[in-house]
Structure formats: structure tokens, C-alpha cells
Scaffold this motif. Structure first.
Motif, short mmCIF file in Angstrom:
data_model
loop_
_atom_site.label_atom_id
_atom_site.label_comp_id
_atom_site.label_asym_id
_atom_site.label_seq_id
_atom_site.Cartn_x
_atom_site.Cartn_y
_atom_site.Cartn_z
N LEU A 114 0.83 -1.18 0.00
CA LEU A 114 0.00 0.00 0.00
C LEU A 114 0.87 1.24 0.00
O LEU A 114 1.93 1.26 0.61
CB LEU A 114 -0.90 0.04 1.25
CG LEU A 114 -1.90 -1.10 1.41
CD1 LEU A 114 -2.67 -0.90 2.71
CD2 LEU A 114 -2.86 -1.12 0.24
N SER A 127 -3.58 3.99 -1.67
CA SER A 127 -3.63 3.38 -3.00
C SER A 127 -2.70 2.17 -2.98
O SER A 127 -1.85 2.04 -2.11
CB SER A 127 -3.18 4.37 -4.09
OG SER A 127 -1.84 4.77 -3.85
N ILE A 144 -7.73 -2.33 4.32
CA ILE A 144 -7.07 -1.28 3.55
C ILE A 144 -6.36 -0.30 4.47
O ILE A 144 -5.22 0.08 4.24
CB ILE A 144 -8.10 -0.54 2.67
CG1 ILE A 144 -8.55 -1.45 1.53
CG2 ILE A 144 -7.52 0.76 2.13
CD1 ILE A 144 -9.60 -0.83 0.63
N TYR A 158 -9.63 6.18 -0.25
CA TYR A 158 -8.79 5.35 -1.12
C TYR A 158 -9.25 5.50 -2.56
O TYR A 158 -10.44 5.64 -2.84
CB TYR A 158 -8.79 3.88 -0.68
CG TYR A 158 -10.15 3.26 -0.50
CD1 TYR A 158 -10.72 2.48 -1.51
CD2 TYR A 158 -10.86 3.43 0.67
CE1 TYR A 158 -11.96 1.91 -1.35
CE2 TYR A 158 -12.11 2.86 0.85
CZ TYR A 158 -12.65 2.10 -0.17
OH TYR A 158 -13.89 1.54 -0.01
N GLN A 161 -7.83 1.48 -5.54
CA GLN A 161 -7.18 0.41 -4.79
C GLN A 161 -7.44 -0.91 -5.50
O GLN A 161 -8.59 -1.27 -5.75
CB GLN A 161 -7.76 0.36 -3.37
CG GLN A 161 -7.34 -0.85 -2.55
CD GLN A 161 -5.90 -0.75 -2.12
OE1 GLN A 161 -5.50 0.25 -1.57
NE2 GLN A 161 -5.13 -1.79 -2.36
#
Length: 200
Positions: A114, A127, A144, A158, A161
Motif C-alpha cells: 500500500l 492506494s 485497507i 482510497y 485500490q
């Protein structure tokens, strides 16, 4: 007073110990619940025994199919975006958001990378790509981002993603979740779910 910092975002990627969330969140996930594209905004308000109010909101969520990064003919992938916020009076706590990913299967492992960024509105941005290897059995909990807050407000945003599912021969589906838990003598724990969507 909003206290938002990139250092408050804990980048966590893995099959978490949120078994109850996975079981509850996927209970209504039948084939074809939602196609890829823009998904409905969601909100949930929870009132604690002490009168404190926690409101979770998810807006701008979308999911679009993309080619699998593995490019092996056996994978499927999607790109997801969204913004989750929590308003909790003056309380401190933690907000965690991610996706439940299922394929009539068991999860052998979860890997990912990430990248973090802050957009012009001061939201936490995330992202990157979550790669999910699947073998016959259960459901993956892919986190996430998780962020502590103090002052009753926080958000995680986000954009594009990636979710890359491998070794799944059956029907694949995902669903967003956001868990908020406050601190103190009167703890509120509340979970907001998004609409299920297929990963083709």
C-alpha cells in the motif's frame, strides 16, 4: 477538533481476526447482488448507553473490473475507490476499513503493498494493490487502512485500490466494511457494510 495525521494510519494488510465481521457481512452475499460500477452511499448511526452518538458514512464508492496483474488467465481483479468518515462527538477511537472477499473458498494467505498520500482536503489517502490467493474454503478479510482518532472525527479515502484474486475457480464477490470502536468507560463498536459486488 480534528486531529488527522498520516502517522495515524496503520498500514495493515492481512487475513485479520475479524471472523465475526466476515461471517455477518457475507451472510447476504448471493450471486449477482451488484454489478461493478458506482455503488450506493451508506451511513449508520449508533447511540451509546451514555448518549454518545457515532455516525459512520461511506460515500463515492465504486468498483470496476480490470485485467489481473498476474496475466495468467486464472485471476480476476477490480479497482475500488471510496471515502469513509466517522463522527463521534468528542470521543477517541479507531476506524478500520477494508473488504470481505469470498469465492466459495478458504484463504491461504493475503499479501499486498500500500502507498499512502494526503489529498488537498486533508483526508488520509490510500492506494496500491491487495493480492488474494484463494484455495477451496472461506472468506478473506482484507484491511485497507486503520486509523486512530481523537476529537471525534476521522476519514480514510482510497482511490483505485486494486483487488487481485488468484486461484479462484468459482464465483467471486467482495463487500466493503468499516468498523469504528471508541475508547473510554462506555465503548461503542459499530460496523457499516457496503453493497456486495462481483469480481469477474
Amino acid at each position: 477538533m480534528s486531529k488527522m495525521s498520516m502517522f495515524g494510519l496503520r498500514r495493515v494488510v492481512g487475513v485479520g481476526a475479524i471472523t465475526a465481521v466476515a461471517a455477518l457481512g457475507l451472510a447476504s452475499m448471493g450471486a449477482g447482488n451488484a454489478a461493478a460500477g458506482p455503488l450506493a452511499d451508506k451511513s449508520k448511526t449508533t447511540v451509546g448507553v451514555d448518549g454518545n452518538v457515532v455516525k459512520i458514512t461511506k460515500t463515492g464508492e465504486s468498483a470496476y473490473p480490470v485485467p489481473s496483474q498476474a496475466n495468467n488467465g486464472a485471476g480476476r481483479a477490480a479497482e475500488v475507490s471510496g471515502l469513509v468518515t466517522v463522527q463521534a462527538g468528542e470521543a477517541a477511537g479507531t476506524i478500520t476499513t477494508g473488504y470481505l472477499i469470498g469465492c466459495q473458498i478458504n484463504i491461504d494467505g493475503l499479501e499486498g503493498s500500500l502507498g499512502g498520500s494526503v489529498d488537498i482536503s486533508g483526508n488520509i489517502g490510500v492506494s496500491g494493490t491487495l493480492t488474494v490467493p484463494l484455495t477451496p474454503g472461506e472468506v478473506a478479510v482484507a484491511t485497507i487502512g486503520s486509523k486512530s482518532f481523537d476529537g471525534g472525527f476521522a476519514s480514510i479515502q482510497y482511490k483505485r485500490q486494486g483487488i487481485d484474486v488468484q486461484l479462484c475457480g468459482g464465483y467471486a464477490q467482495a463487500r466493503a466494511f468499516t468498523v469504528v470502536q471508541t475508547e473510554g468507560n462506555y465503548v461503542i463498536k459499530s460496523t457499516l457494510y457496503g453493497d456486495p459486488f462481483s469480481i469477474n
